[in-house]
Design a protein around this motif. Structure first.
Motif, short mmCIF file in Angstrom:
data_model
loop_
_atom_site.label_atom_id
_atom_site.label_comp_id
_atom_site.label_asym_id
_atom_site.label_seq_id
_atom_site.Cartn_x
_atom_site.Cartn_y
_atom_site.Cartn_z
N TYR A 85 -0.98 17.97 5.86
CA TYR A 85 -2.22 18.04 5.08
C TYR A 85 -2.82 16.64 4.93
CZ TYR A 85 -0.76 22.72 3.39
OH TYR A 85 -0.38 24.02 3.30
N MET A 176 -6.41 22.91 7.24
CA MET A 176 -5.38 22.97 6.21
C MET A 176 -4.83 24.39 6.05
SD MET A 176 -6.64 20.29 3.27
CE MET A 176 -6.60 18.52 3.60
N TRP A 180 -0.96 25.68 6.34
CA TRP A 180 -0.36 26.55 5.32
C TRP A 180 0.27 27.78 5.95
CZ3 TRP A 180 -1.28 31.57 3.62
CH2 TRP A 180 -0.67 31.92 2.40
#
Length: 418
Positions: A85, A176, A180
Motif C-alpha cells: 500500500y 490498493m 487487499w
C-alpha cells in the motif's frame, strides 16, 4: 521507421513532410512545416513543461521519493500488505512532483523494493505493486503526457490537470483494492511489519510537509483558477529550489545536473511535439480522419461499442509501441471519431493517457516491468509479469469506468468552471 529505430519525433516529422510533399507539393510542404515549428516554439503554454521537469529534478535531488515512501510506510506498514500500500501511495505522491511513469517506478522502486523483500514480501507482489504504481506518474498532475496532449489537441492544460484528479485518485484506490484482495486470499504474500509510534509518524510527516504545501499550492492553484499552468509551474520550480536549499541539498553540481537533464528532456519532447503536429497536418490534409469517421458511422455501432473498439485498438498498439508514440500517432486520427461518438477532447485526453499507461505494464513491451527488473536484478521478468497481472486487470476495469461514467473525468472541471 519506428521499427528501424528512428526517434519518434523524427519519424513523425519526416513522414508528415514527405506525405505533404506528395499531396500538396514540396515547397508548400516545407513552408507548412516551418510554420508549425515557429508556432510550437512560440507557444506560451510550452513553458509549463521545462519548469515542471526542473521541479521534478530538484525534488529528486532532495530525496523526495524516500521521504514520501517512508511517511506512507510509517502509517500503513503494520498492516498485512502495508508496505505494498505504501509503495502505491509513494508512487502517487511522487507522481505529483514528477510526471513520468518510468522515473516514478525507478525512484520509488529503489526505495520500496529492498524494504518489502527484506520483510518477507512476495517478489511478485512487491514488484507488481511498484510497476503498476509507477504508471500514476503520468496520470496525477502535473503530467508531461497531459501537457503534450494539450498542445497537440489545442486543449487547456489547466482543464486537463483538473480532469485528471479524480481518475488519478480512483486509479490509486483500485490498485490498493487489488493488494487487499491478494492479501485476503494469500496473507503470506505480504506479512505485517512493526507498528510505528505516533512520534515516528509525525516525524515522517514533518519531512514532507514542505512538499505537500507546495504541491497543494501548485495543483490547487490551477484547479481553482488562481494561477495558469505556466505560472503554477514557475511557482513549483521556485518552491522546489527553495526546499532543496533549506534541506542543504543544493550545490553547483546538483544544479548543473538538474538543468542539463531538464534541457535534454525538454528538447526531446519539443522535437516530438513538432514532428507530431506536422504529421497531424498531413493526416488532416489527406482526409483520413473524415474517411474513418464515415466508416465508423456506417457500421452503426453506437457510442459505447465505438469507444470499446477504440480501446481495443489502443491496447493492441500499446503492447508494441512506446506510450508517447501511441498518443502522438493516434490522437490526430482518433480524436475526431471520439468527439463524433459524443465525448469531449478533455475526456479523450484522460482516456488516452490512461491507455498509454497500461502500455507501460502490458507485455511484451511493458517498459515499467523492465525498469523494475533493473532495480531488482535477481527477480525474473516472468515473475514481474505475473505480479503485475492483477493490477493490469484493475486497469481494464478503470478504462471501463471511464467509458461508462465519463463524469469521473468531466465533473470536477465543470464544477470548477461554474
Amino acid at each position: 521507421m519506428l521499427l528501424l529505430g528512428v526517434r519518434i519525433g523524427v519519424a513523425l516529422g519526416l513522414v508528415g513532410i514527405g506525405g505533404l510533399a506528395l499531396v500538396i507539393g514540396t515547397e508548400p510542404a516545407l513552408i507548412k512545416a516551418g510554420v508549425v515549428v515557429i508556432e510550437v516554439l512560440t507557444k506560451y503554454e510550452l513553458g509549463t513543461l521545462p519548469l515542471f521537469l526542473l521541479m521534478a529534478q530538484l525534488f529528486f535531488a532532495a530525496d523526495a521519493s524516500r521521504d514520501l515512501f517512508d511517511a506512507a510506510a510509517k502509517f500503513l506498514g503494520h498492516r498485512r500488505g502495508g508496505l505494498a500500500y505504501a509503495a502505491v501511495a509513494g508512487c502517487a505522491g511522487f507522481g505529483t512532483i514528477n510526471g513520468s511513469s518510468l522515473a516514478t517506478a525507478a525512484t520509488v522502486g529503489s526505495v520500496a523494493l529492498p524494504e518489502m523483500r527484506k520483510r518477507g514480501y512476495s517478489d511478485a507482489l512487491a514488484t507488481g505493486s511498484v510497476a503498476a504504481g509507477g504508471t500514476l506518474g503520468q496520470m496525477i498532475p502535473p503530467s508531461g503526457a497531459l501537457i503534450v496532449f494539450g498542445i497537440i489537441a489545442e486543449q487547456s492544460i489547466g482543464t486537463l490537470f483538473t480532469a485528471a484528479i479524480i481518475p488519478g485518485i480512483t486509479q490509486t484506490l483500485l490498485y490498493m483494492a487489488v493488494i487487499w484482495l491478494v492479501i485476503r486470499f494469500r496473507p503470506d504474500l505480504g506479512p505485517t511489519s512493526e507498528r510505528a509510534s505516533w512520534g515516528e509518524r509525525l516525524r515522517s510527516i514533518a519531512r514532507i510537509w514542505d512538499m505537500i504545501i507546495l504541491i497543494t499550492l501548485v495543483i490547487g492553484g490551477i484547479t481553482i483558477g488562481w494561477v495558469s499552468p505556466s505560472e503554477a509551474a514557475a511557482i513549483g520550480a521556485t518552491g522546489a529550489l527553495i526546499i532543496a536549499t533549506i534541506r542543504r541539498r543544493l550545490n553547483l553540481a546538483m544544479l548543473r545536473d538538474a538543468f542539463e537533464t531538464t534541457l535534454q528532456t525538454s528538447g526531446l519532447i519539443l522535437l516530438v511535439i513538432i514532428g507530431a503536429l506536422i504529421f497531424s497536418v498531413f493526416v488532416s490534409v489527406t482526409g483520413l480522419t473524415d474517411a474513418l469517421g464515415d466508416a465508423v458511422r456506417s457500421m452503426h455501432l453506437g457510442s459505447f461499442a465505438t469507444l470499446v473498439l477504440i480501446t481495443l485498438f489502443l491496447l493492441l498498439l500499446g503492447s508494441v509501441l512506446d506510450g508517447l508514440a501511441l498518443m502522438l500517432l493516434t490522437t490526430p486520427i482518433l480524436l475526431p471519431i471520439v468527439v463524433d461518438a459524443g465525448m469531449t477532447p478533455i475526456w479523450f485526453g484522460i482516456f488516452i493517457t490512461r491507455a498509454m499507461e497500461i502500455g507501460f505494464v502490458h507485455p511484451p513491451l511493458g517498459m515499467n516491468l523492465y525498469v523494475i527488473q533493473g532495480v531488482a536484478k535477481d527477480v525474473s521478468i516472468n515473475k514481474i509479469f505475473k505480479g503485475v497481472l492483477p493490477f493490469l486487470a484493475s486497469d481494464f476495469v478503470h478504462l471501463l469506468i471511464l467509458i461508462l461514467l465519463p463524469a469521473t473525468v468531466l465533473w470536477l472541471p465543470d464544477l470548477v468552471s461554474q
